[in-house]
Design an enzyme around this catalytic site. Structure first.
Site, PDB file in Angstrom:
ATOM      1  N   ASP A 327      83.462  48.936  30.566  1.00 27.13           N
ATOM      2  CA  ASP A 327      82.172  48.551  31.113  1.00 27.13           C
ATOM      3  C   ASP A 327      81.497  47.602  30.148  1.00 27.13           C
ATOM      4  OD1 ASP A 327      81.814  49.672  33.558  1.00 27.13           O
ATOM      5  OD2 ASP A 327      81.548  51.657  32.682  1.00 27.13           O
ATOM      6  N   GLU A 368      63.876  44.409  26.498  1.00 26.04           N
ATOM      7  CA  GLU A 368      63.824  42.946  26.505  1.00 26.04           C
ATOM      8  C   GLU A 368      62.521  42.473  25.869  1.00 26.04           C
ATOM      9  OE1 GLU A 368      64.673  44.748  29.122  1.00 26.04           O
ATOM     10  OE2 GLU A 368      66.706  44.109  29.651  1.00 26.04           O
ATOM     11  N   PHE A 398      54.209  44.748  34.090  1.00 26.98           N
ATOM     12  CA  PHE A 398      55.230  44.255  34.991  1.00 26.98           C
ATOM     13  C   PHE A 398      55.221  45.091  36.259  1.00 26.98           C
ATOM     14  CE2 PHE A 398      59.467  44.466  36.763  1.00 26.98           C
ATOM     15  CZ  PHE A 398      59.794  43.125  36.855  1.00 26.98           C
TER      16      PHE A 398
END
Lengths: 704, 553
Positions: A327, A368, A398
């Site tokens: 992955d 982030e 956000f």
């Protein structure tokens, strides 16, 4: 698939797939078990050592009937040979037993509060954990032990899993998602959860672990069976070679009537003691003695790395793996994207953009967002301001609707977010989104990165380039894999463009982008149809079919019980990178077997040079020319060969338990190295060893 | 030119000739066994046999067909010998005695050609041609078909079949052996070999006595004797007889014929598995062992280690003056390295170590290059065993040509390797354990032991050459050696076919950097090493009490 719980960089591995150290004390502790294993029924499964035991019994009878120092010395050393073999096996098992004892502590007589109705968490009856059936629902609160394996169906709790993983930090288990699996014997530290039991009585994870590490019901692996057949065939050959030598020896004695009888040869041919000695020296006792220890130790090395293999077959298959599915997230890259560059539009200085980017991210708690603040500090020396410092700042969080976040402070509005959303915000405010910004965004997307646009009201400032960060050292590891002939395939949900960029950076051979569980399954099947063995890791329920289909499926311990059930290994550390180590351990297991087999067969040459002249030089003095070691007497030559044969087993126990050193390289190089060490070494070592032993024992009474 | 130089020139020219024939013949055989068309005579034969040439057989079906064909062959050869006095061209010879007839039937059907009789005084022309020469062709073709079936096992993927025995047999005879034999026979006639159906000529000898000199269809039988690695001579003294082997260049040609098919089959193998370099690797293993065998035999014979040769200057006892020491030694090595067993000199008279070399060559399992077909399949089995041990050492389930060597494959390969040594050693031990059988020895002491060891080694490995000295036309030896020949031929064949079946059913593993490369010098060295060590370990006690004891005394 979710991110692994333990974010770890690739561990520094110095000794490669090395092993635990051998404690000399362990040998002594294993002695009683080794003696128990002398029982013929216990040895029956090992044809080579069984032949040695029968031989030892036979020489015992001969020594009783016709006692001599020589006969008794040989008899003693033949028994020691069998004992040393048992000791190797018992020591290998002993290491697992210690682990099992720790696990047993987790299997206390827990009680369970079984819900009468899964939907109603207020009514339960208390039963013993052992009485739980599959499908029962139990309620567990802080301080209680989880009574059996299952999935959390309601609630969230922190769980202490140290009994199984040895890791003391608690882990979070919650309903739904990929972190719902709980293991019986672990302890809930906070909150309350309802667990649906998935285990059958007596077949819990801990039960299986105990059985595995103890080596109980150990099934021989396919390769071990094949090797056993070869060893049995060699044993038969040497049995025939020694037995059929007898009429030839009788004849040789007959046609040389002047030669006196010796302890090795008389009118009835080669004496029983010497004949048995020759047989034992020739049959592959070294590998025969150590074969099962090697297998047990291989499993044990996995356990030491906190990996549980549900079968030895899986460990062996790991060595054969030719395709590795990894992955992206958590295995190849760190879990999250990070800011890698601030690209301003014309007319904006980089530091201006950095300042705005930092400002807009201060209250952004996503990884982030954090990375933008960190990057601004590292590159532009911008001090990290606390949100509280800006008293009258109005933070804009956000949201999925706006797809941007930012701040309004001192009349200034700063936003950052998805390109389309921010551009729209700029246009709505009457500004005009620079065409240039659009190009920047496209450029970053094309390179596989994620662009975040930063803007002030009415003006685009620039673009933040977020990218996946490949873990340190991954490229080297994939290069190694390639040298070992293993193809690495990165699995990711990203779009092909992003996927390709990361694949190139990490150096994997191939990638599967926008992967669904079905895609994954199809990929595995396609690889397998081409004759390749596939290994993968997984933790989610949707990984289960692929885990079951793959040849080596490593389930993360944090994963769902469906995943753990489907895979054939469980990694207690939930570290997907460990797949690479598992492959190495699998290879090491096979190499150790092959190396010791080669060593064992190569040893025979010297033994012939010791025993043949010792027995027959009396009738054909010319044969003394074969006595190139110049051993002092026939008796000491035979005894020295037998002693060497026994001691070499003890000497190699540590190697069998630790495994032959393995460094990833091409098959040819590996073979050359092992051939020199174990083939050539196997030819030379006994010449030296037998000579040295002969020098030591020649002074004993009865040796001349 | 000195003896040694001439001998080396002889060997070098053989190598060059074999190298020239290697590609065309190997490729041709590859086409023969993979062709899909049938010629008219072939169709006719299939119709007569009632087989469908397009139908493929499983390994079991292939083995049953092969065994049935061989059983019928044994009965036919036995019958022709027993009834020869009532059939034409018998030269007035009586029927062959039952145990010799049985032994001979087994011997020729198994491609051994052990002869416990003297050809010219036992077999009539019809028996020689219809029974023995026919078997020389078909038994060779049987060996080749088994090798091809095994090669198909490696080449095929997920297949339940390994070919059609009847097609392989017929093609082997009609397309490979007959054409070469036809040309070869004519060349040999030109070299002075006889070819007629006459009754014996009465000639008066120098001393005034009379001698019956038997002619016969010698050249035609001689060529297939060598080409099919059969070895059964028309005359008792085999290729030492001037009618069988007239001059040095016929000697050269015979050795060439012995070696040409077994070596070239490695090219066929490389072709059929689609990797020529794999064929070269097997060729290299065979080449190294063969060259070592030939050179060592030459060294031992030329240096004449024993007392008498040293006294007379060369080990010429039992050798023909027209061939000399070196060319006899080369023939002796070639015949024992293959399963031919033809002789142009008497191995019994070789120096002890020279004689041991002929035995050791056979003990290798006759794989360098071995009998037609049998050499290739024997060598491939050894490669499988080597791959197993070596493959483990690179950390993977061993695989050869993409096929995994698992428990079933290693079981079959191990059993294959077990059969012949067990037959040799048990047979030798039984003979040595009985004073009555020991009475057949010509010599006593280690040399007598060598005679018996040689006989069982030769029979079990289907070589057929004799050490001479040992009297073997007794019922006990005829039966015991006959059993060794039968088991030594058919048990390995069944195991090889089973291996072929099990390999054909597998799906191949693609090659990667982790795969053990089986075409490099490293692998060649390993196969040579494994072969030498396994054989040395198995036979050292017996050899120590025979030739080694004699040689070191």
């Amino acid at each position: 698939m979710s991110t692994s719980a333990l974010e770890e960089p690739a561990p520094e591995r110095d000794g490669r797939a090395g092993g635990g150290l051998l404690d000399p004390q362990q040998l002594i502790r294993s002695l009683p078990d080794a003696l128990k294993k002398l029982h013929p029924f216990a040895l029956w499964r090992n044809p080579v050592m069984f032949v040695v035991e029968v031989g030892a019994a036979f020489t015992t009878v001969l020594a009783v009937l016709d006692p001599s120092v020589f006969a008794w010395a040989i008899t003693a050393w033949l028994w020691l040979t069998v004992l040393f073999a048992n000791l190797a096996e018992a020591t290998a098992e002993g290491r697992g037993k210690a682990q099992a004892a720790t696990l047993r502590k987790a299997k206390t007589d827990a009680v369970a509060r079984r819900l009468a109705d899964p939907a109603d968490p207020t009514r339960w009856d208390v039963i013993r954990a052992a009485e739980l059936r599959q499908g029962d629902h139990v309620i567990v609160e802080a301080g209680e032990t989880i009574p059996g394996d299952g999935d959390v169906v309601e609630g969230i709790a922190s769980v202490d899993e140290s009994a199984i993983t040895g890791e003391s930090a608690p882990v979070i288990r919650e309903s739904g998602g990929d972190r719902s699996g709980v293991t019986g014997g672990t302890k809930v530290l906070s909150d309350r959860i309802i667990v649906a039991i998935t285990q059958k009585p007596g077949e819990s994870f801990v039960d299986r672990m105990i059985a595995l590490v103890e080596g109980a019901n150990r099934q021989k692996t396919p390769n071990e069976i094949a090797l056993n057949i070869l060893l049995a065939a060699l044993t038969v050959i040497f049995l025939v070679a020694t037995v059929t030598m007898q009429p030839l020896a009788i004849y040789s004695k007959l046609v040389n009537p002047g030669v006196a009888d010796s302890p090795a040869l008389n009118a009835d041919g080669v004496t029983g003691v010497v004949l048995v000695s020759l047989l034992v020296c020739l049959i592959p006792t070294t590998i025969g003695a150590l074969l099962s220890a090697i297998g047990i130790a291989g499993m044990d090395r996995l356990v030491q790395r906190n990996v549980l293999a549900m079968s030895g077959r899986a460990v062996e298959a790991a060595g054969d793996v030719s395709t590795l599915l990894l992955d992206k997230t958590g295995t190849i890259t760190l879990g999250n994207r990070q800011a890698a560059a601030f690209v301003p539009v014309r007319g904006v200085t980089p530091s201006e953009l950095a300042e705005a980017a930092q400002l807009s991210s201060l209250a952004d708690d996503t990884p982030e967002g954090r990375s933008i603040v960190v990057f601004a500090k590292q590159r532009f020396g911008l001090r990290e301001r606390q949100p509280g410092e800006l008293a009258h700042a109005e933070w804009v969080p956000f949201s999925a609707q706006t797809r941007m976040s930012g701040v309004n402070v001192d009349g200034r509005e700063v936003r950052k977010g998805a390109a389309t959303a921010v551009m729209k915000w700029v246009r709505d405010a009457g500004g005009h989104a620079a065409e240039e910004a659009g190009h920047l965004v496209d450029g970053i997307s094309a390179s596989g990165g994620t662009p975040l646009v930063v803007a002030e009201r009415g003006r685009v400032l620039g673009v933040i380039h977020l990218k996946d960060v490949v873990k340190a050292g991954m490229r080297e590891r994939f290069d190694e894999m390639r040298r070992m002939g293993i193809r690495t395939v990165m699995i990711t949900g990203d779009n092909p463009l992003t996927a390709k960029a990361i694949a190139d950076e990490a150096g994997v051979d191939d990638f599967l982008a926008e992967a669904t569980p079905e895609d994954k399954l199809t990929l595995i099947k396609r690889e397998q149809e081409g004759g390749r063995l596939v290994a993968m890791t997984g933790d989610g329920t949707n990984d289960a079919p692929a885990l079951a289909q793959s040849d080596v499926g490593v389930a993360m311990n944090t994963g769902t019980s469906a995943a753990k059930e489907a895979g054939n290994m469980v990694d207690l550390d939930s570290n997907p990178t460990k797949l690479i180590e598992i492959v190495e351990i699998g290879k090491q297991l096979l190499i150790t077997r092959g190396a010791l087999t080669t060593f064992s067969i190569a040893n025979d040459i010297a033994k012939y040079f010791a025993i043949i002249p010792a027995v027959f030089a009396a009738v054909y003095p010319g044969l003394d020319a074969l006595n190139i070691m110049r051993l002092s007497s026939p008796q000491s030559a035979v005894l020295a060969a037998v002693i060497f044969n026994a001691l070499v087993i003890v000497a190699l126990i540590p190697l069998a338990l630790r495994g032959v050193r393995y460094r990833p390289s091409s098959a040819s190089k590996l073979l050359s190295r092992n051939l020199y060490v174990y083939g050539l070494g196997g030819v030379v070592a006994p010449f030296v060893g037998i000579k040295v032993i002969d020098l030591l024992i020649q002074l004993l009474p009865g040796m001349s | 030119m000195g003896t040694t130089t001439a001998g080396m020139f002889f060997i070098a020219s053989l190598i060059i000739a074999l190298a020239l024939a290697y590609r065309p013949l190997g490729d041709y055989m590859g086409r023969v066994y993979s062709s899909t068309t049938h010629s008219r005579p072939e169709r006719l034969i299939y119709r007569l046999l009632g087989v469908h040439p397009e139908a493929e057989q499983s390994w079991g079906g292939y083995a049953r067909a092969l065994l049935a064909f061989s059983a019928v062959s044994v009965l036919a050869v036995y019958g022709l010998q027993r009834l020869q006095d009532r059939l034409p061209l018998s030269l007035g010879l009586p029927p062959v005695t039952d145990h010799i007839a049985w032994n001979t039937a087994i011997s020729f059907v198994t491609n051994t050609n052990w002869q416990s009789y003297s050809g010219e005084s036992t077999m009539g022309h019809l028996t020689q041609m219809a029974a023995l020469a026919v078997q020389n062709f078909v038994s060779a073709a049987v060996g080749m078909s088994v090798a091809i079936a095994l090669v198909r096992g490696f080449a095929r993927a997920r297949s339940g079949t390994v070919g059609n025995f009847w097609v392989d047999l017929v093609r082997g005879v009609l397309r490979v052996l007959l054409p070469i034999a036809f040309v070869g026979a004519l060349v040999l006639v030109a070299g002075g070999l006889v070819q007629n159906l006459s009754a014996p000529h009465e000639v008066t000898t120098l001393t005034g006595g009379t001698q019956a000199v038997t002619g016969g269809p010698v050249a035609s039988q001689e060529v297939i004797k060598e080409l099919g690695t059969n070895g059964g001579g028309f005359y008792n003294v085999n290729s030492a007889h001037p009618f069988e082997n007239a001059v040095p260049w016929t000697n050269w040609l015979q050795i060439f014929l012995i070696l040409v098919i077994p070596f070239s089959l490695t090219r066929t193998f490389g072709r059929l598995v689609g990797q020529l370099r794999q064929g070269y690797a097997i060729l290299a293993v065979m080449g190294v062992l063969a060259l070592a065998g030939v050179l060592l035999t030459n060294v031992f014979e030329l240096s004449g280690g024993a007392t008498v040769p040293q006294a007379v200057g060369a080990a010429m006892e039992g050798k023909e003056v027209r061939f000399g020491v070196s060319n006899s030694a080369t023939f002796g090595a070639a015949t024992t390295l293959t399963s031919t067993g033809a002789v142009n000199s008497f191995h019994d008279s070789y120096t002890p170590f020279g004689g041991m070399m002929t035995m050791f060559n056979m003990m290798l399992g006759e794989v360098a290059p071995g009998g037609v077909g049998s050499g290739l399949y024997g060598m491939l089995v050894l490669a499988v065993i080597t791959v197993f041990v070596a493959g483990l050492m690179v950390g993977r389930t061993p695989e050869y040509l993409g096929k995994k060597i698992r428990a079933r494959e290693i079981k079959l390969a191990s059993l294959y390797f077990l059969v012949t040594p067990v037959l040799v050693l048990v047979g030798t031990a039984c003979a040595m354990g009985s004073a009555e059988q020991r009475a057949s020895m010509l010599n006593t002491g280690p040399h007598g032991l060598s005679e018996i060891l040689y006989a069982f080694t030769s029979a079990s490995n289907n070589n057929g050459s004799a050490f001479a000295g040992l009297t073997v036309n007794t019922p006990w030896y005829d039966v015991a050696l006959g059993l060794c020949m039968a088991f030594g031929r058919f048990v390995p064949i069944i195991l090889v076919l089973a291996l072929a079946g099990s390999l054909a059913a597998q799906s191949p593993v693609p090659e990667s950097a982790g795969t053990l490369p089986t075409y490099r010098p490293q692998f060649v060295g390993m196969v040579v090493g494994v072969t030498l060590i396994l054989v040395a370990l198995t036979f050292l006690p017996a050899l120590a009490l025979g030739p080694i004891a004699e040689g070191l005394s």
